[in-house]
Design a protein around this motif. Structure first.
Motif, PDB file in Angstrom:
ATOM      1  N   GLU A   1     -11.926 -11.296 -42.391  1.00 39.12           N
ATOM      2  CA  GLU A   1     -10.486 -11.079 -42.204  1.00 39.12           C
ATOM      3  C   GLU A   1     -10.066 -11.225 -40.744  1.00 39.12           C
ATOM      4  O   GLU A   1      -9.281 -10.438 -40.213  1.00 39.12           O
ATOM      5  N   LEU A   2     -10.599 -12.247 -40.074  1.00 41.51           N
ATOM      6  CA  LEU A   2     -10.249 -12.544 -38.691  1.00 41.51           C
ATOM      7  C   LEU A   2      -9.318 -13.745 -38.664  1.00 41.51           C
ATOM      8  O   LEU A   2      -9.358 -14.594 -39.550  1.00 41.51           O
ATOM      9  N   GLN A   3      -8.485 -13.820 -37.630  1.00 41.58           N
ATOM     10  CA  GLN A   3      -7.543 -14.926 -37.483  1.00 41.58           C
ATOM     11  C   GLN A   3      -7.617 -15.471 -36.070  1.00 41.58           C
ATOM     12  O   GLN A   3      -7.878 -14.726 -35.128  1.00 41.58           O
ATOM     13  N   VAL A   4      -7.345 -16.754 -35.926  1.00 44.15           N
ATOM     14  CA  VAL A   4      -7.185 -17.361 -34.607  1.00 44.15           C
ATOM     15  C   VAL A   4      -5.682 -17.485 -34.385  1.00 44.15           C
ATOM     16  O   VAL A   4      -4.978 -18.132 -35.153  1.00 44.15           O
ATOM     17  N   VAL A   5      -5.181 -16.823 -33.343  1.00 42.67           N
ATOM     18  CA  VAL A   5      -3.745 -16.778 -33.083  1.00 42.67           C
ATOM     19  C   VAL A   5      -3.475 -16.981 -31.597  1.00 42.67           C
ATOM     20  O   VAL A   5      -4.378 -16.918 -30.770  1.00 42.67           O
ATOM     21  N   SER A   6      -2.221 -17.179 -31.271  1.00 37.54           N
ATOM     22  CA  SER A   6      -1.791 -17.153 -29.874  1.00 37.54           C
ATOM     23  C   SER A   6      -0.730 -16.068 -29.755  1.00 37.54           C
ATOM     24  O   SER A   6      -0.136 -15.651 -30.747  1.00 37.54           O
ATOM     25  N   GLY A   7      -0.506 -15.607 -28.551  1.00 38.41           N
ATOM     26  CA  GLY A   7       0.499 -14.569 -28.356  1.00 38.41           C
ATOM     27  C   GLY A   7       0.212 -13.754 -27.121  1.00 38.41           C
ATOM     28  O   GLY A   7      -0.260 -14.285 -26.113  1.00 38.41           O
ATOM     29  N   PHE A   8       0.446 -12.466 -27.204  1.00 38.55           N
ATOM     30  CA  PHE A   8       0.307 -11.562 -26.075  1.00 38.55           C
ATOM     31  C   PHE A   8      -0.543 -10.369 -26.489  1.00 38.55           C
ATOM     32  O   PHE A   8      -0.555  -9.986 -27.646  1.00 38.55           O
ATOM     33  N   VAL A   9      -1.212  -9.786 -25.519  1.00 38.32           N
ATOM     34  CA  VAL A   9      -1.980  -8.563 -25.765  1.00 38.32           C
ATOM     35  C   VAL A   9      -1.146  -7.412 -25.219  1.00 38.32           C
ATOM     36  O   VAL A   9      -0.698  -7.444 -24.071  1.00 38.32           O
ATOM     37  N   GLU A  10      -0.942  -6.399 -26.065  1.00 36.46           N
ATOM     38  CA  GLU A  10      -0.175  -5.227 -25.642  1.00 36.46           C
ATOM     39  C   GLU A  10      -1.129  -4.120 -25.221  1.00 36.46           C
ATOM     40  O   GLU A  10      -2.015  -3.726 -25.989  1.00 36.46           O
ATOM     41  N   GLY A  11      -0.951  -3.638 -23.991  1.00 36.46           N
ATOM     42  CA  GLY A  11      -1.770  -2.550 -23.482  1.00 36.46           C
ATOM     43  C   GLY A  11      -1.378  -1.223 -24.098  1.00 36.46           C
ATOM     44  O   GLY A  11      -0.313  -1.093 -24.709  1.00 36.46           O
TER      45      GLY A  11
ATOM     46  N   MET B   1      -6.630 -28.171 -32.178  1.00 34.94           N
ATOM     47  CA  MET B   1      -7.941 -28.656 -32.590  1.00 34.94           C
ATOM     48  C   MET B   1      -8.980 -27.549 -32.479  1.00 34.94           C
ATOM     49  O   MET B   1      -9.772 -27.329 -33.394  1.00 34.94           O
ATOM     50  N   THR B   2      -8.959 -26.815 -31.383  1.00 32.20           N
ATOM     51  CA  THR B   2      -9.917 -25.730 -31.195  1.00 32.20           C
ATOM     52  C   THR B   2      -9.731 -24.658 -32.262  1.00 32.20           C
ATOM     53  O   THR B   2     -10.700 -24.164 -32.850  1.00 32.20           O
ATOM     54  N   GLY B   3      -8.480 -24.309 -32.545  1.00 27.37           N
ATOM     55  CA  GLY B   3      -8.198 -23.326 -33.591  1.00 27.37           C
ATOM     56  C   GLY B   3      -8.690 -23.779 -34.947  1.00 27.37           C
ATOM     57  O   GLY B   3      -9.263 -22.993 -35.703  1.00 27.37           O
ATOM     58  N   SER B   4      -8.513 -25.059 -35.254  1.00 25.60           N
ATOM     59  CA  SER B   4      -8.975 -25.591 -36.540  1.00 25.60           C
ATOM     60  C   SER B   4     -10.487 -25.481 -36.672  1.00 25.60           C
ATOM     61  O   SER B   4     -11.004 -25.096 -37.722  1.00 25.60           O
ATOM     62  N   VAL B   5     -11.203 -25.834 -35.599  1.00 26.01           N
ATOM     63  CA  VAL B   5     -12.667 -25.748 -35.628  1.00 26.01           C
ATOM     64  C   VAL B   5     -13.104 -24.294 -35.786  1.00 26.01           C
ATOM     65  O   VAL B   5     -13.977 -23.988 -36.604  1.00 26.01           O
ATOM     66  N   LEU B   6     -12.474 -23.385 -35.039  1.00 29.31           N
ATOM     67  CA  LEU B   6     -12.843 -21.975 -35.153  1.00 29.31           C
ATOM     68  C   LEU B   6     -12.570 -21.429 -36.544  1.00 29.31           C
ATOM     69  O   LEU B   6     -13.378 -20.666 -37.090  1.00 29.31           O
ATOM     70  N   LYS B   7     -11.453 -21.820 -37.144  1.00 24.55           N
ATOM     71  CA  LYS B   7     -11.121 -21.328 -38.483  1.00 24.55           C
ATOM     72  C   LYS B   7     -12.172 -21.758 -39.501  1.00 24.55           C
ATOM     73  O   LYS B   7     -12.468 -21.019 -40.441  1.00 24.55           O
TER      74      LYS B   7
ATOM     75  N   GLY C   1      -2.018 -30.050 -24.198  1.00 25.45           N
ATOM     76  CA  GLY C   1      -2.581 -28.705 -24.291  1.00 25.45           C
ATOM     77  C   GLY C   1      -2.445 -28.150 -25.695  1.00 25.45           C
ATOM     78  O   GLY C   1      -3.388 -27.570 -26.240  1.00 25.45           O
ATOM     79  N   ALA C   2      -1.276 -28.338 -26.295  1.00 19.94           N
ATOM     80  CA  ALA C   2      -1.054 -27.861 -27.664  1.00 19.94           C
ATOM     81  C   ALA C   2      -1.978 -28.577 -28.641  1.00 19.94           C
ATOM     82  O   ALA C   2      -2.482 -27.964 -29.594  1.00 19.94           O
ATOM     83  N   GLN C   3      -2.224 -29.877 -28.405  1.00 22.96           N
ATOM     84  CA  GLN C   3      -3.128 -30.623 -29.282  1.00 22.96           C
ATOM     85  C   GLN C   3      -4.544 -30.038 -29.208  1.00 22.96           C
ATOM     86  O   GLN C   3      -5.191 -29.828 -30.237  1.00 22.96           O
TER      87      GLN C   3
END
Length: 87
Positions: free
Chosen positions: A52-62, A38-44, A32-34
């Motif tokens: 000034e956009l970034q592809v990141v992982s994390g949480f969305v704060e309401g 890979m998906t993040g690299s293609v999007l970047k 899954g991490a691979q």
């Protein structure tokens, strides 16, 4: 034959998927991490830097401070709030 940017990115994606499959790794979270990497690299490669956009992982704060479940890939603007202990 590569005739446009979409075809170039598709070819890159296919090459990366083949590399993931050849790695012989069977640990699902690692696979899954691979794919996420890979998906993040293609999007970047697709996103113009001036946006000034970034592809990141994390949480969305309401607005009420609650957090979503972990999101593997988000397209965001800004730096967000760092998670303690994680770079």
């Amino acid at each position: 034959m590569i005739k446009n940017v979409a075809a170039l990115l598709k070819a890159f994606q296919e090459r990366e998927i083949e590399a993931i499959q050849r790695s012989g790794i069977s640990h699902a979270p690692t696979i899954g991490a691979q794919y996420e990497g890979m998906t993040g690299s293609v999007l970047k490669m697709m996103i113009p830097q001036e946006l000034e956009l970034q592809v990141v992982s994390g949480f969305v704060e309401g607005v009420d401070g609650t957090l979503s479940g972990q999101i593997d890939g988000m397209l965001v603007r800004g730096s967000g709030t760092p998670i303690p202990g994680i770079q």
